[in-house]
Enzyme design. Structure first.
Site, short mmCIF file in Angstrom:
data_model
loop_
_atom_site.label_atom_id
_atom_site.label_comp_id
_atom_site.label_asym_id
_atom_site.label_seq_id
_atom_site.Cartn_x
_atom_site.Cartn_y
_atom_site.Cartn_z
N ALA A 65 0.69 -1.35 0.23
CA ALA A 65 0.09 -0.04 0.07
C ALA A 65 0.90 1.20 0.08
CB ALA A 65 -0.93 -0.01 1.31
N GLY A 104 0.10 -4.98 0.50
CA GLY A 104 -0.74 -5.33 -0.31
C GLY A 104 -0.21 -5.76 -1.81
N GLU A 107 -0.64 -9.20 -1.51
CA GLU A 107 -2.15 -9.70 -1.22
C GLU A 107 -2.68 -9.46 -2.68
OE1 GLU A 107 -2.77 -6.53 1.85
OE2 GLU A 107 -3.74 -8.46 2.88
N GLU A 127 3.37 -6.11 7.39
CA GLU A 127 2.59 -4.96 7.96
C GLU A 127 2.69 -4.66 9.55
OE1 GLU A 127 1.78 -7.00 5.45
OE2 GLU A 127 0.37 -6.04 4.19
N1 CAA Z 1 4.64 3.59 0.24
C1 CAA Z 1 5.12 4.68 0.05
N2 CAA Z 1 6.20 4.98 -0.25
C2 CAA Z 1 7.06 3.78 -0.30
C3 CAA Z 1 6.55 2.58 0.02
C4 CAA Z 1 5.23 2.37 0.30
N3 CAA Z 1 4.77 1.21 0.44
N4 CAA Z 1 7.77 1.77 -0.09
C5 CAA Z 1 8.73 2.42 -0.23
N5 CAA Z 1 8.57 3.66 -0.43
C6 CAA Z 1 9.38 4.92 -1.00
C7 CAA Z 1 10.49 5.03 0.17
O1 CAA Z 1 10.08 5.91 1.28
C8 CAA Z 1 11.61 5.64 -0.79
O2 CAA Z 1 11.06 7.02 -0.85
P1 CAA Z 1 12.32 8.11 -1.12
O3 CAA Z 1 13.17 7.93 -2.01
O4 CAA Z 1 11.51 9.41 -1.27
O5 CAA Z 1 13.02 8.07 0.51
C9 CAA Z 1 11.35 4.87 -2.11
O6 CAA Z 1 10.01 4.48 -1.97
C10 CAA Z 1 12.34 3.83 -2.16
O7 CAA Z 1 12.27 3.00 -1.02
P2 CAA Z 1 13.69 2.27 -0.45
O8 CAA Z 1 14.66 3.58 -0.05
O9 CAA Z 1 13.21 1.64 0.80
O10 CAA Z 1 14.21 1.39 -1.53
P3 CAA Z 1 14.75 0.04 -1.38
O11 CAA Z 1 15.21 -0.58 -2.68
O12 CAA Z 1 15.84 -0.04 -0.54
O13 CAA Z 1 13.55 -0.96 -0.76
C11 CAA Z 1 11.67 -1.95 -0.52
C12 CAA Z 1 12.35 -1.28 -1.37
C13 CAA Z 1 11.91 -3.30 0.06
C14 CAA Z 1 9.97 -2.10 -1.12
C15 CAA Z 1 11.27 -1.09 0.65
O14 CAA Z 1 11.07 0.21 0.30
C16 CAA Z 1 10.18 -1.37 1.67
O15 CAA Z 1 10.17 -2.51 2.56
N6 CAA Z 1 9.07 -0.60 1.61
C17 CAA Z 1 7.73 -0.88 2.35
C18 CAA Z 1 6.99 -2.17 2.10
C19 CAA Z 1 5.76 -2.32 3.18
O16 CAA Z 1 6.04 -2.17 4.11
N7 CAA Z 1 4.87 -2.72 2.23
C20 CAA Z 1 3.56 -3.06 3.06
C21 CAA Z 1 2.99 -1.51 3.07
S1 CAA Z 1 1.38 -1.90 4.13
C22 CAA Z 1 0.22 -2.56 3.05
O17 CAA Z 1 0.65 -3.10 2.00
C23 CAA Z 1 -1.12 -2.79 3.97
C24 CAA Z 1 -2.27 -3.46 3.24
O18 CAA Z 1 -2.36 -4.64 3.65
C25 CAA Z 1 -2.74 -3.10 1.94
#
Ligand code: CAA
Length: 697
Positions: A65, A104, A107, A127
Site C-alpha cells: 500500500a 498489499g 495480497e 505490515e
Molecule cells: N509507500 C510509500 N512509499 C514507499 C513505500 C510504500 N509502501 N515503500 C517504499 N516507499 C518509498 C520510500 O520511502 C523511498 O522514498 P524516498 O526515495 O523518497 O526516500 C522509496 O520508496 C524507495 O524505497 P527504499 O529506499 O526503501 O528502497 P529499497 O530498494 O531499499 O527497498 C522496499 C524497497 C523493499 C520495497 C522497501 O521500500 C520497503 O520495504 N517498503 C515498504 C514495504 C511495505 O512495508 N509494504 C507494506 C505496506 S502496508 C500494506 O500493504 C497494507 C495492506 O494490507 C494494504
C-alpha cells in the site's frame, strides 16, 4: 487533461498483460487501485481475452500500500474491491512477480489464481512492522495456501521469504526461467483449461494444533508491548474458524483499529525517518571519495566484526595487528565468524572462501599505505589512538580517509595527532559490528565534507544505517545511554534490584534490560571509563557507579566471567542473591533510604533523562534533527520502534509533561539534572522536537 494511468494493458495474443508502472516501488496508490480495477474489468469483459497476467515495470512487483495514504481518510476504490474483481474473474489471472511483492502487493498476488516468480524475487507481509495487520485478505488467504503455522510466522515476523522457500510453503505455484513474463503468459494459457483456483475458496490445509499454539505463544512472548503481532495471531486464528467472508470482515475491523493507533503512527514515522536520516542536509551534493580497499587496525572483537562487514560488502580488506600471535588470533576470529555464518546456513563454503581471498592479516603497518580508507579499532585509550593516528598520518596515501571507531574519545584530538585532520572522521560501529545496523559517522571540527560523505557512503554500502553527528563525549548514542543509565544506577541505590529495573524497561519495550545488556557488553569497559572521568567529574553531582565498581572489584565483569549483575549457569541468566545483598549494602553505606520500587516512575525518569540529553544534543548542534537521535536509539540501542524513538514519543506525550518529569529528576538527583533550555523553550511555547530547526511551512 487528466494524468495518464499508472496501469496499462498490453495484448499478447489472447492474454491481457496488465502492467503497473508507479515508480519507485509500484506502491498501491489510489491511481494504481483505480487503474487495476479498470484494466481487470475491461479484460474480463473483452471476449477476445482468455487470460490475464498482472506484472510490474521497474525494479519490483508492487511493494505494498502507499504508506503515505495511511492515517488519511480512505480513498475509493479500496484494495479489497479491486481484489474481489480480480479473484472473481472467470478467466485465469496470474501474478508475475519480480523484486519484492510486499504487503498489499503480495495480497494482490494472493488474490490471483496462480503466482509465478523470478527466482531472485521475495514475497512477504511486513505490515506488522508498520503497526498494522494485512488489510486486504492477507491474513485469510495466506493460511489457506501455506497453512496457519507458516502464515503466522511470516506475518508475525514481517520478514520476506525467498521465492524458492515461498514455493515450498505453497505460497507460489511456479518459479520462472529467465523470461518471467513469457512464462507467466504460458502459465495463464494453461490455466484456461481448468476452472479458476480461488484462494478464498480453499479450505485451510490440515495442520498441527499444538504447533500452532506454540508458534502463537512465542509470538505473544516476543511482542513486548507491541500490538500488531498480537493482532496477527488473532486474525490467523479467525481464519481457522470463520468463513472467508467473515474472516475478511474481522480482518478489516482489526486493520481499521490499528491503522489510526499511536503505535502505527510511530512505526510509520520510523519507516520514513530511517530513509530521511541518510539524507544529510549539509552533505547534499558532496561527492564521496572512491573506496575499494580498506585497512582495519586491530583484530579484536570490534576489528574482526568490522572486517567481516567490509568483506561481506565485497571490499578488499587488510587487517593490521601488532604481533605474529595476534595476527594468527585475528585471522582465526574472522574465520570463526564465517564458520558461525556457515553453521546457521547464511553462507556456503565457496562464499566463505571468496570472502577470505580478499582478506590480508599482517603485522606490517606499512601495508596500510595503499588503502583508500583505514578504520582504527584498537584499544580505547587516547595515547594508543594518538600514536596510531600519528603513524597513519605519514603512512596512509594522500586523500585516504582515516576513521576511528572510538566510542567516547575526542575525535578532534585524535584527528590533530594525524597531522591531516581534514581526512579524519569517526566511524562508530556497534557490537557485533557485522550484525548491528547502526554506524555513527562522526564529523570532526576539521573533517572535510568529502571525508564525512565517504563515511556515510561506506556505511550504506555495508548495508548499515549511517547517522551523522558531531563530536561530544559518547556522541549521540552512548551520551544518551550514559544519562539514562545513571537513572537506573541511582534506582539500585534507592531501593530497586537489577532484575526489577530490567523487567520494567523490558515491559516498556526495550529489547533487553540495561543490566542484562551491561553483563553482555562487559562491565570492565564502564569501569575504565568511570576511572578515566573520575578526575573531571563534577563533585556536586551524584555518583551512581558504586554498585558497578564493587561488582568489578570482585572480578564480576558480566557474562564473560560467568557473573555480573546476574549469575550465568550454562549461559542461562539467573538472579544472584549475593548481588541483592551487595546492592542493599551499598544503599546502607551511602545512607540512601530504600523505597519500594515504582516501575512506572522509573520508566518516566528514564525517558525524561533521554529526552533531556537529546535536547542538549540538539541545541549544541551535534545533530541537526530530532529524527537523527531517534534513529540512533532504535537501530543501536534496542529502543522499541513502535514508540518511534524518545524524541518522537516526547512530542506525542506532550513536552510539558516530559518537562515535569525532568523537573522531578532534577529535584531527586540535584546538580547536573537541570532541564535542558531547549526543552523548556519548546514546552513553554507549544513547540515540538519534530518542528524544531525546520523552517516554517
Ligand atoms: N509507500 C510509500 N512509499 C514507499 C513505500 C510504500 N509502501 N515503500 C517504499 N516507499 C518509498 C520510500 O520511502 C523511498 O522514498 P524516498 O526515495 O523518497 O526516500 C522509496 O520508496 C524507495 O524505497 P527504499 O529506499 O526503501 O528502497 P529499497 O530498494 O531499499 O527497498 C522496499 C524497497 C523493499 C520495497 C522497501 O521500500 C520497503 O520495504 N517498503 C515498504 C514495504 C511495505 O512495508 N509494504 C507494506 C505496506 S502496508 C500494506 O500493504 C497494507 C495492506 O494490507 C494494504
Amino acid at each position: 487533461m487528466s494524468e495518464p494511468s499508472p496501469v496499462t494493458t498490453r495484448r499478447e495474443g489472447d492474454v491481457a498483460l496488465i502492467l503497473v508502472d508507479n515508480p519507485p516501488v509500484n506502491a498501491l496508490s489510489q491511481a494504481v487501485r483505480t487503474g487495476l480495477l479498470a484494466q481487470v474489468s475491461a479484460a474480463v469483459a473483452d471476449p477476445s481475452v482468455h487470460a490475464l497476467v498482472i506484472a510490474c515495470e521497474g525494479r519490483t512487483f508492487i511493494a505494498g500500500a502507499d504508506i503515505r495514504e495511511f492515517g488519511k481518510p480512505p480513498l475509493a476504490p479500496g484494495l479489497n474491491e479491486v481484489l474481489a474483481a480480480m479473484e472473481g474473474s472467470t478467466k485465469p489471472v496470474v501474478a508475475a512477480i519480480h523484486g519484492t511483492a510486499l504487503g498489499g502487493g503480495f495480497e494482490v498476488a494472493l488474490a490471483c489464481h496462480a503466482r509465478i516468480a523470478d527466482p531472485k524475487a521475495s514475497v512477504g507481509l511486513p505490515e506488522v512492522k508498520l503497526g498494522i495487520v494485512p488489510g486486504a485478505g492477507g491474513t485469510q488467504r495466506a493460511p489457506r495456501l501455506a497453512g496457519p503455522v507458516a502464515a503466522l510466522e511470516m506475518m508475525a515476523s514481517g520478514k520476506p521469504v525467498k521465492a524458492i522457500e515461498a514455493k515450498a510453503k505453497g505460497l507460489l505455484d511456479a518459479i520462472s526461467g529467465p523470461d518471467l513474463r513469457a512464462d507467466a503468459i504460458a502459465l495463464a494459457r494453461e490455466l484456461t483449461e481448468k476452472p479458476p483456483r480461488r484462494t478464498s475458496q480453499l479450505i485451510i490445509p490440515p495442520y498441527d494444533q499444538d504447533e500452532f499454539e506454540k508458534a502463537a505463544s512465542s509470538v505473544l512472548a516476543r511482542a513486548r508491548g507491541q500490538l500488531s503481532p498480537v493482532k496477527v495471531v488473532e486474525a490467523v486464528r479467525l481464519a481457522t474458524r470463520l468463513s472467508f467472508e467473515e474472516g475478511l470482515k474481522a480482518e478489516r475491523a482489526i486493520f481499521a483499529e490499528l491503522v489510526g493507533s499511536d503505535q502505527a503512527r510511530a512505526l510509520r514515522y520510523a519507516f520514513f525517518a530511517e530513509r530521511e536520516v541518510q539524507r544529510v542536509p549539509h552533505l547534499h551534493g558532496v561527492e564521496p571519495r572512491r573506496v575499494d580497499t580498506v585497512g582495519v587496525i586491530g583484530a579484536g572483537t570490534m576489528g574482526a566484526g568490522i572486517a567481516v562487514a567490509l568483506l561481506d560488502a565485497g571490499l578488499r580488506v587488510t587487517v593490521v595487528e601488532t604481533s605474529t600471535q595476534a595476527v594468527g588470533a585475528g585471522w582465526d576470529r574472522i574465520a570463526g565468524l564465517y564458520a558461525r555464518a556457515m553453521k546457521s546456513g547464511r553462507l556456503d563454503e565457496s562464499g566463505k572462501d571468496e570472502r577470505l581471498s580478499r582478506l590480508t592479516v599482517t603485522e606490517d603497518f606499512g601495508d596500510l599505505a595503499g588503502m583508500d580508507l583505514v578504520i582504527e579499532a584498537a584499544f580505547e585509550d587516547m595515547a594508543v589512538k594518538k600514536d596510531i593516528f600519528a603513524r597513519l598520518g605519514t603512512t596512509a596515501r594522500h586523500g585516504a580517509v582515516l576513521a576511528t571507531n572510538t566510542s567516547y574519545l575526542d575525535v578532534n584530538e585524535i584527528a590533530e595527532a594525524s597531522g591531516r585532520p581534514a581526512d579524519v572522521i569517526g566511524l562508530h560501529f556497534f557490537s557485533p559490528a557485522n550484525i548491528m545496523r547502526l554506524v555513527e559517522v562522526v564529523e570532526g571540527a576539521a573533517s572535510a565534507k568529502e571525508a564525512v560523505a565517504t563515511g556515510v557512503a561506506l556505511a550504506k554500502r555495508l548495508g548499515k544505517l549511517p547517522v551523522t553527528c558531531g563530536v561530544c563525549d559518547g556522541f549521540v548514542g552512548n551520551r544518551i545511554l550514559a544519562a539514562w543509565r545513571q537513572v537506573t544506577d541511582f534506582a539500585l541505590e534507592d531501593g530497586a534490584l537489577p532484575q526489577e529495573v530490567d523487567a520494567a524497561l523490558e515491559s516498556y519495550g526495550m529489547a533487553m534490560g540495561p543490566f542484562a545488556v551491561a553483563d553482555l557488553a562487559g562491565l570492565d569497559i564502564g569501569w575504565a571509563r568511570r576511572k578515566r572521568l573520575a578526575a573531571t567529574r563534577d563533585p556536586r553531582g551524584r555518583y551512581g557507579g558504586t554498585v558497578a565498581d564493587r561488582l568489578c572489584a570482585q572480578g564480576r565483569f558480566g557474562q564473560k566471567t560467568g557473573m555480573g549483575y546476574y549469575r550465568y549457569e550454562n549461559g542461562k541468566r539467573q538472579v544472584d542473591p549475593e548481588v541483592s545483598d551487595l546492592v542493599e549494602n551499598v544503599s546502607t553505606e551511602l545512607r540512601r533510604k530504600r523505597e519500594p520500587f515504582d516501575a512506572d516512575r522509573l520508566v518516566r525518569r528514564v525517558r525524561a533523562a533521554m529526552v533531556n540529553e537529546g535536547a542538549k544534543i540538539l541545541r549544541e548542534g551535534i545533530v541537526a534533527r530530532a529524527l537523527d537521535i531517534d534513529m540512533v536509539l532504535l537501530h543501536g540501542y534496542g529502543f522499541p520502534a513502535w514508540r518511534g524513538g524518545p524524541m518522537f514519543e516526547a512530542d506525542a506525550i506532550g513536552l510539558p509533561a516530559v518537562l515535569a518529569d525532568v523537573r522531578d529528576l532534577h529535584q531527586a538527583y540535584g546538580a547536573g539534572w537541570e532541564p535542558a533550555p531547549l526543552l523548556v523553550e519548546l514546552a513553554e511555547n507549544g513547540g515540538s522536537f519534530a518542528a524544531h530547526g525546520r523552517p516554517a511551512a
